[in-house]
Design a protein around this motif. Structure first.
Motif, PDB file in Angstrom:
ATOM      1  N   SER A 150       0.737  -1.048  -0.139  1.00  0.00           N
ATOM      2  CA  SER A 150       0.021   0.160  -0.009  1.00  0.00           C
ATOM      3  C   SER A 150       0.842   1.147  -0.078  1.00  0.00           C
ATOM      4  CB  SER A 150      -0.931   0.059   1.211  1.00  0.00           C
ATOM      5  OG  SER A 150      -0.199  -0.072   2.297  1.00  0.00           O
ATOM      6  N   ARG A 151       2.148   1.271   0.551  1.00  0.00           N
ATOM      7  CA  ARG A 151       2.817   2.342   0.590  1.00  0.00           C
ATOM      8  C   ARG A 151       4.500   1.679   0.706  1.00  0.00           C
ATOM      9  NH1 ARG A 151       0.893   2.813   5.943  1.00  0.00           N
ATOM     10  NH2 ARG A 151       2.407   2.368   7.480  1.00  0.00           N
ATOM     11  N   ALA A 152       5.357   2.576   0.135  1.00  0.00           N
ATOM     12  CA  ALA A 152       6.835   2.195   0.297  1.00  0.00           C
ATOM     13  C   ALA A 152       7.528   3.453   0.712  1.00  0.00           C
ATOM     14  CB  ALA A 152       7.441   1.772  -1.140  1.00  0.00           C
ATOM     15  N   THR A 153       8.619   3.438   1.216  1.00  0.00           N
ATOM     16  CA  THR A 153       9.646   4.304   1.456  1.00  0.00           C
ATOM     17  C   THR A 153      10.903   4.203   1.049  1.00  0.00           C
ATOM     18  OG1 THR A 153      10.177   3.182   3.632  1.00  0.00           O
ATOM     19  CG2 THR A 153       8.234   4.788   3.785  1.00  0.00           C
ATOM     20  N   ILE A 154      11.499   5.429   0.855  1.00  0.00           N
ATOM     21  CA  ILE A 154      12.940   5.401   0.209  1.00  0.00           C
ATOM     22  C   ILE A 154      13.977   6.127   1.054  1.00  0.00           C
ATOM     23  CG2 ILE A 154      12.739   6.851  -1.302  1.00  0.00           C
ATOM     24  CD1 ILE A 154      14.328   5.563  -3.472  1.00  0.00           C
ATOM     25  N   ASP A 155      15.073   5.603   1.424  1.00  0.00           N
ATOM     26  CA  ASP A 155      16.127   6.488   2.197  1.00  0.00           C
ATOM     27  C   ASP A 155      17.534   6.122   1.739  1.00  0.00           C
ATOM     28  OD1 ASP A 155      17.106   8.253   3.889  1.00  0.00           O
ATOM     29  OD2 ASP A 155      16.173   8.000   5.543  1.00  0.00           O
ATOM     30  N   ALA A 156      18.559   6.661   2.219  1.00  0.00           N
ATOM     31  CA  ALA A 156      19.717   6.431   1.959  1.00  0.00           C
ATOM     32  C   ALA A 156      20.524   6.603   3.099  1.00  0.00           C
ATOM     33  CB  ALA A 156      20.486   7.242   0.731  1.00  0.00           C
ATOM     34  N   SER A 157      21.913   5.805   3.218  1.00  0.00           N
ATOM     35  CA  SER A 157      22.915   6.271   4.182  1.00  0.00           C
ATOM     36  C   SER A 157      24.430   6.500   3.848  1.00  0.00           C
ATOM     37  CB  SER A 157      22.596   5.039   5.295  1.00  0.00           C
ATOM     38  OG  SER A 157      23.491   5.367   6.617  1.00  0.00           O
ATOM     39  N   HIS A 158      24.941   7.112   4.436  1.00  0.00           N
ATOM     40  CA  HIS A 158      26.427   7.109   4.193  1.00  0.00           C
ATOM     41  C   HIS A 158      27.279   6.540   4.913  1.00  0.00           C
ATOM     42  CE1 HIS A 158      30.281   9.136   3.775  1.00  0.00           C
ATOM     43  NE2 HIS A 158      30.199   9.594   2.571  1.00  0.00           N
ATOM     44  N   VAL A 159      28.211   5.574   4.149  1.00  0.00           N
ATOM     45  CA  VAL A 159      29.423   4.933   5.053  1.00  0.00           C
ATOM     46  C   VAL A 159      30.640   5.362   4.498  1.00  0.00           C
ATOM     47  CG1 VAL A 159      27.770   2.918   5.579  1.00  0.00           C
ATOM     48  CG2 VAL A 159      29.148   2.998   3.702  1.00  0.00           C
ATOM     49  N   GLN A 160      31.645   5.386   5.561  1.00  0.00           N
ATOM     50  CA  GLN A 160      33.062   5.703   5.282  1.00  0.00           C
ATOM     51  C   GLN A 160      33.645   4.813   4.753  1.00  0.00           C
ATOM     52  OE1 GLN A 160      35.218   6.958   8.522  1.00  0.00           O
ATOM     53  NE2 GLN A 160      36.984   7.875   7.387  1.00  0.00           N
ATOM     54  N   ALA A 161      34.548   4.915   3.527  1.00  0.00           N
ATOM     55  CA  ALA A 161      35.227   4.020   2.864  1.00  0.00           C
ATOM     56  C   ALA A 161      36.789   4.194   3.469  1.00  0.00           C
ATOM     57  CB  ALA A 161      35.080   4.309   1.317  1.00  0.00           C
ATOM     58  N   LYS A 162      37.387   3.135   3.773  1.00  0.00           N
ATOM     59  CA  LYS A 162      38.653   3.038   4.123  1.00  0.00           C
ATOM     60  C   LYS A 162      39.537   2.967   2.892  1.00  0.00           C
ATOM     61  CE  LYS A 162      38.111   4.069   8.580  1.00  0.00           C
ATOM     62  NZ  LYS A 162      38.724   5.076   9.132  1.00  0.00           N
ATOM     63  N   ARG A 163      38.979   1.908   1.868  1.00  0.00           N
ATOM     64  CA  ARG A 163      39.624   1.801   0.525  1.00  0.00           C
ATOM     65  C   ARG A 163      38.672   1.966  -0.493  1.00  0.00           C
ATOM     66  NH1 ARG A 163      41.763  -4.252   2.522  1.00  0.00           N
ATOM     67  NH2 ARG A 163      43.086  -3.780   4.350  1.00  0.00           N
ATOM     68  N   GLY A 164      39.441   1.777  -1.585  1.00  0.00           N
ATOM     69  CA  GLY A 164      38.693   1.930  -2.912  1.00  0.00           C
ATOM     70  C   GLY A 164      38.277   3.545  -3.355  1.00  0.00           C
ATOM     71  N   ARG A 165      39.329   4.320  -3.082  1.00  0.00           N
ATOM     72  CA  ARG A 165      38.985   5.660  -3.137  1.00  0.00           C
ATOM     73  C   ARG A 165      39.042   6.130  -4.704  1.00  0.00           C
ATOM     74  NH1 ARG A 165      41.326   9.446   1.605  1.00  0.00           N
ATOM     75  NH2 ARG A 165      41.119   8.043   3.312  1.00  0.00           N
ATOM     76  N   SER A 166      39.658   5.292  -5.494  1.00  0.00           N
ATOM     77  CA  SER A 166      39.551   5.521  -6.976  1.00  0.00           C
ATOM     78  C   SER A 166      38.410   4.933  -7.644  1.00  0.00           C
ATOM     79  CB  SER A 166      40.982   5.282  -7.474  1.00  0.00           C
ATOM     80  OG  SER A 166      40.919   3.748  -7.305  1.00  0.00           O
ATOM     81  N   SER A 167      37.620   4.108  -6.915  1.00  0.00           N
ATOM     82  CA  SER A 167      36.373   3.296  -7.501  1.00  0.00           C
ATOM     83  C   SER A 167      35.388   4.084  -7.748  1.00  0.00           C
ATOM     84  CB  SER A 167      36.145   2.354  -6.518  1.00  0.00           C
ATOM     85  OG  SER A 167      36.938   1.407  -5.997  1.00  0.00           O
ATOM     86  N   PRO A 168      34.518   3.905  -8.796  1.00  0.00           N
ATOM     87  CA  PRO A 168      33.407   4.836  -9.294  1.00  0.00           C
ATOM     88  C   PRO A 168      32.230   4.865  -8.014  1.00  0.00           C
ATOM     89  CG  PRO A 168      34.150   3.007 -11.115  1.00  0.00           C
ATOM     90  CD  PRO A 168      34.801   2.856  -9.677  1.00  0.00           C
ATOM     91  N   LYS A 169      32.136   4.087  -7.299  1.00  0.00           N
ATOM     92  CA  LYS A 169      31.143   4.080  -6.260  1.00  0.00           C
ATOM     93  C   LYS A 169      31.634   4.362  -4.977  1.00  0.00           C
ATOM     94  CE  LYS A 169      28.089   1.034  -8.533  1.00  0.00           C
ATOM     95  NZ  LYS A 169      27.112  -0.323  -8.714  1.00  0.00           N
ATOM     96  N   VAL A 170      32.775   5.247  -4.742  1.00  0.00           N
ATOM     97  CA  VAL A 170      33.288   6.000  -3.816  1.00  0.00           C
ATOM     98  C   VAL A 170      33.423   7.414  -4.070  1.00  0.00           C
ATOM     99  CG1 VAL A 170      35.226   6.239  -2.278  1.00  0.00           C
ATOM    100  CG2 VAL A 170      34.640   4.077  -2.815  1.00  0.00           C
ATOM    101  N   GLY A 171      33.085   8.351  -3.230  1.00  0.00           N
ATOM    102  CA  GLY A 171      33.218   9.617  -3.506  1.00  0.00           C
ATOM    103  C   GLY A 171      33.377  10.288  -2.288  1.00  0.00           C
ATOM    104  N   PRO A 172      33.471  11.849  -2.270  1.00  0.00           N
ATOM    105  CA  PRO A 172      33.609  12.750  -1.062  1.00  0.00           C
ATOM    106  C   PRO A 172      32.244  12.737  -0.402  1.00  0.00           C
ATOM    107  CG  PRO A 172      33.606  13.838  -2.935  1.00  0.00           C
ATOM    108  CD  PRO A 172      33.605  12.689  -3.335  1.00  0.00           C
ATOM    109  N   SER A 173      32.356  12.749   0.851  1.00  0.00           N
ATOM    110  CA  SER A 173      31.056  13.030   1.533  1.00  0.00           C
ATOM    111  C   SER A 173      30.270  14.174   1.556  1.00  0.00           C
ATOM    112  CB  SER A 173      31.358  12.686   3.157  1.00  0.00           C
ATOM    113  OG  SER A 173      30.167  13.106   4.024  1.00  0.00           O
TER     114      SER A 173
END
Length: 272
Positions: A103-126
């Motif tokens: 009947s209804r849905a919700t959407i949200d997101a959460s940020h997690v710190q990255a210790k590795r993979g800083r050059s990966s496409p799915k890592v970016g500045p907070s």
């Protein structure tokens, strides 16, 4: 009765997972070393997921195999799309058990710190601290907070960029007689998703948007509905491996995220 550890796979859940895993026939000539049992290896992967231990420190006395073996098995299953298929099966079973409310849905997101993979496409500045790169976990839930879909992006990506991809990737959820459910009736979101173009696109899909607007005072009452998305994120971040990103490769971190989604769905089902 002793409580089952989170990395222990029950017989009922294994009966659902085993048919989805790739088959490996052993060669007749020169068979080589015998392949470690998939169930034990999966429990080794879950042990790393829940405890956050490094792969190379996986205790051998547990019988799960070595850390590199579990890592390769997780990469193999991620590439084969095992977790995507398992999520479909578990969602169908949850709907058959009357545990899903579209009947209804919700959407949200959460940020997690990255210790590795800083050059990966799915890592970016907070967006809060540019000097702390990270990734974002996006989640779409049904009315009671059971996650329907999850996704991974860079920490710099706007939350609204995953709104339509999550909704469109839901697919048909079967489990009952009649037409399968493919979308919720109403979608709730916070001010991070306040874009009229996305409201229009949701209406084109037959979904009523209930998105908070920027500049308006708090007290709309939408938070009484949206809190279940935060609860779902808390469930996903229960395993220590997902509280901080330690994987260099995007696909391996996404594999942990999708596996945690599967285990959350299994926990919500009374049979598992």
């Amino acid at each position: 009765m002793a409580r089952r550890k989170p990395w222990e796979v029950s017989d009922e859940l294994w009966a659902v997972i085993e048919p989805l895993l790739p088959r490996h026939e052993r060669r007749y000539r020169y068979p080589g070393r015998k392949r470690i049992d998939d169930r034990k290896t999966l429990q080794g992967v879950l042990f790393v997921l829940y405890t956050g231990i490094q792969w190379e420190f996986l205790p051998q006395e547990l019988g799960f195999g070595s850390g590199p073996t579990c890592w390769r098995r997780l990469a193999e299953w991620q590439q084969a799309g095992v977790w995507e298929e398992l999520q479909r099966v578990l969602l169908d079973r949850l709907r058959a058990a009357d545990r899903l409310d579209f009947s209804r849905a919700t959407i949200d997101a959460s940020h997690v710190q990255a210790k590795r993979g800083r050059s990966s496409p799915k890592v970016g500045p907070s967006p809060v601290d540019r000097g702390r790169p990270g990734s974002k976990h996006h989640v779409l839930t049904e009315a009671h907070g059971i996650p329907l879909r999850v996704s991974l992006t860079g920490g710099h990506r706007n939350d609204v960029t995953q709104l339509l991809p999550l909704v469109d990737s839901l697919g048909p959820v079967r489990g009952k007689r009649g037409r399968p459910r493919c979308k919720p009736r109403t979608l709730y979101a916070d001010r991070g998703y306040d874009h009229d173009v996305y409201r229009r696109r949701l209406r084109e899909r037959g979904i009523t948007p209930r998105i908070a607007r920027r500049g308006e005072p708090h007290g709309s009452g939408l938070g009484h509905v949206r809190w279940v998305a935060e609860s779902a994120i808390a469930w996903l971040h229960g395993p220590r491996r997902l509280r901080t990103r330690w994987e260099t490769r995007d696909d391996m971190h996404d594999a942990f995220l999708q596996l945690a989604h599967c285990m959350t769905l299994a926990h919500k089902h009374p049979a598992f």
